[in-house]
Enzyme design. Structure first.
Site, PDB file in Angstrom:
ATOM      1  N   SER A 109      -7.433  -0.114   9.980  1.00 45.30           N
ATOM      2  CA  SER A 109      -7.905  -1.296   9.259  1.00 45.30           C
ATOM      3  C   SER A 109      -9.376  -1.510   9.589  1.00 45.30           C
ATOM      4  O   SER A 109      -9.846  -1.110  10.667  1.00 45.30           O
ATOM      5  CB  SER A 109      -7.111  -2.536   9.678  1.00 45.30           C
ATOM      6  OG  SER A 109      -7.672  -3.718   9.138  1.00 45.30           O
ATOM      7  N   THR A 168      -2.022  -7.331  -1.668  1.00 47.31           N
ATOM      8  CA  THR A 168      -0.650  -6.849  -1.489  1.00 47.31           C
ATOM      9  C   THR A 168       0.248  -8.050  -1.204  1.00 47.31           C
ATOM     10  O   THR A 168      -0.218  -9.188  -1.109  1.00 47.31           O
ATOM     11  CB  THR A 168      -0.540  -5.872  -0.307  1.00 47.31           C
ATOM     12  OG1 THR A 168      -0.867  -6.572   0.908  1.00 47.31           O
ATOM     13  CG2 THR A 168      -1.475  -4.677  -0.475  1.00 47.31           C
ATOM     14  N   LYS A 174      -4.824  -2.282  15.533  1.00 49.31           N
ATOM     15  CA  LYS A 174      -5.465  -1.378  14.583  1.00 49.31           C
ATOM     16  C   LYS A 174      -6.622  -0.617  15.222  1.00 49.31           C
ATOM     17  O   LYS A 174      -6.895   0.535  14.853  1.00 49.31           O
ATOM     18  CB  LYS A 174      -5.938  -2.151  13.360  1.00 49.31           C
ATOM     19  CG  LYS A 174      -4.791  -2.654  12.483  1.00 49.31           C
ATOM     20  CD  LYS A 174      -3.949  -1.513  11.929  1.00 49.31           C
ATOM     21  CE  LYS A 174      -2.923  -1.977  10.924  1.00 49.31           C
ATOM     22  NZ  LYS A 174      -2.156  -0.867  10.317  1.00 49.31           N
ATOM     23  N   ILE A 218       0.827  -1.203   0.000  1.00 51.01           N
ATOM     24  CA  ILE A 218       0.000   0.000   0.000  1.00 51.01           C
ATOM     25  C   ILE A 218       0.862   1.254   0.000  1.00 51.01           C
ATOM     26  O   ILE A 218       0.591   2.204  -0.745  1.00 51.01           O
ATOM     27  CB  ILE A 218      -0.949  -0.016   1.217  1.00 51.01           C
ATOM     28  CG1 ILE A 218      -2.003  -1.123   1.056  1.00 51.01           C
ATOM     29  CG2 ILE A 218      -1.624   1.344   1.401  1.00 51.01           C
ATOM     30  CD1 ILE A 218      -2.829  -1.366   2.308  1.00 51.01           C
ATOM     31  N   TYR A 255      -3.184  -8.148  15.773  1.00 51.12           N
ATOM     32  CA  TYR A 255      -3.385  -7.183  14.688  1.00 51.12           C
ATOM     33  C   TYR A 255      -4.664  -6.376  14.913  1.00 51.12           C
ATOM     34  O   TYR A 255      -4.661  -5.141  14.832  1.00 51.12           O
ATOM     35  CB  TYR A 255      -3.452  -7.927  13.355  1.00 51.12           C
ATOM     36  CG  TYR A 255      -3.631  -7.033  12.153  1.00 51.12           C
ATOM     37  CD1 TYR A 255      -2.539  -6.412  11.553  1.00 51.12           C
ATOM     38  CD2 TYR A 255      -4.894  -6.809  11.602  1.00 51.12           C
ATOM     39  CE1 TYR A 255      -2.695  -5.595  10.446  1.00 51.12           C
ATOM     40  CE2 TYR A 255      -5.059  -5.996  10.494  1.00 51.12           C
ATOM     41  CZ  TYR A 255      -3.953  -5.393   9.914  1.00 51.12           C
ATOM     42  OH  TYR A 255      -4.113  -4.581   8.813  1.00 51.12           O
ATOM     43  N   ASN A 306       1.909   4.714   7.541  1.00 48.40           N
ATOM     44  CA  ASN A 306       1.332   3.507   6.966  1.00 48.40           C
ATOM     45  C   ASN A 306       1.998   2.192   7.359  1.00 48.40           C
ATOM     46  O   ASN A 306       1.399   1.127   7.194  1.00 48.40           O
ATOM     47  CB  ASN A 306       1.356   3.660   5.436  1.00 48.40           C
ATOM     48  CG  ASN A 306       1.027   2.391   4.710  1.00 48.40           C
ATOM     49  OD1 ASN A 306      -0.129   1.987   4.639  1.00 48.40           O
ATOM     50  ND2 ASN A 306       2.047   1.737   4.153  1.00 48.40           N
TER      51      ASN A 306
END
Length: 254
Positions: free
Chosen positions: A146, A196, A165, A22, A161, A93
């Site tokens: 996210s 990605t 986020k 990204i 994760y 990012n």
């Protein structure tokens, strides 16, 4: 005379994690809007910076920086400003993901994800804002959160994760309120499943489950995130701060 409020001409944007995925794609799109680019990445992204400069006719450079190290971040901010002459914008990012059930997640596992995804977001935003204040400048920040800040992903386990986020989304709101009097806007984007390098290495059966659950019936592309970042960094969004823009093909809607 028509005014393009989305232009980034004359701006200098730092993009963390800009060596791939990204960050790399959005850095190119920001350059296409006229912004000069500074990439912070754990790996040397000089080749990416050179490609951006050649393709878009802007100045671009890359600095090797561990964004989890506040001292490295502060030095990289100063170095970027010295080389580019100023700083204006930040696409914050850099991030990692660990697909591991919570019962199997070690303290080291959890801490590493939180360090990169949340702590580093704060360290970079703080250093950037300190530079702006010290130089009597205003500026804008877009953090990458996210959709995992809003929902719990399945079938994979990724509590580290998801929680990191969620922290980014609320950190964004907190900084937006604190820094509003300073003229520093802080927003976030919350991507859904995006094609990605990160998602390309996961199990194919998981990818199929994700696609089946997405109303668009496909994963997104990094290019489809760029417009949101451009908007939030540009003068088209001068009254927008503390916002989290979910870009997920309707995944969190149903």
């Amino acid at each position: 005379m028509k005014t393009d409020r989305f232009t980034l001409d004359g701006k200098v944007t730092i993009v963390t994690g800009g060596g791939q995925g990204i960050g790399k794609v959005v850095a190119g799109e920001l350059a296409d809007q006229g912004s000069d680019i500074v990439i912070f990445d754990l790996q040397d992204a000089t080749e990416v910076a050179n490609q951006i400069a050649e393709q878009h006719g802007v100045s671009a450079m890359a600095l090797v920086c561990d964004v989890t190290d506040p001292d490295q971040v502060a030095k990289a901010i100063d170095q970027a400003a010295d080389r580019m002459g100023t700083l204006d914008l930040l696409f914050n990012n850099a991030g990692i993901c660990l697909h591991k059930p919570a019962l199997e997640c070690t303290p080291t596992d959890f801490t590493k994800v939180v360090d990169v995804n949340l702590n580093a977001i704060f360290f970079v935003a703080q250093a950037f804002a300190r530079w702006l204040v010290a130089h009597n400048k205003q500026g804008n920040i877009v953090n990458t959160a996210s959709m995992s800040a809003t929902i719990v992903n399945i079938p994979q386990g990724q509590a580290s994760y998801n929680s990191s986020k969620a922290g980014v989304a609320h950190l964004t709101k907190s900084l937006a309120v604190e820094w509003a009097p300073l003229g520093i806007r802080v927003n976030s984007i919350s991507p859904g499943y995006i094609n990605t390098e990160m998602t390309g290495n996961v199990r194919e059966d998981w990818r199929q489950i994700w696609t089946d659950m997405i109303p668009f019936k496909r994963m997104g592309s990094p290019e489809e995130l760029a417009g949101a970042v451009i908007y939030l960094l540009s003068d088209a969004a001068t009254y927008t701060s503390g916002a989290d823009l979910i870009i997920d093909g309707c995944f969190t809607v149903v």
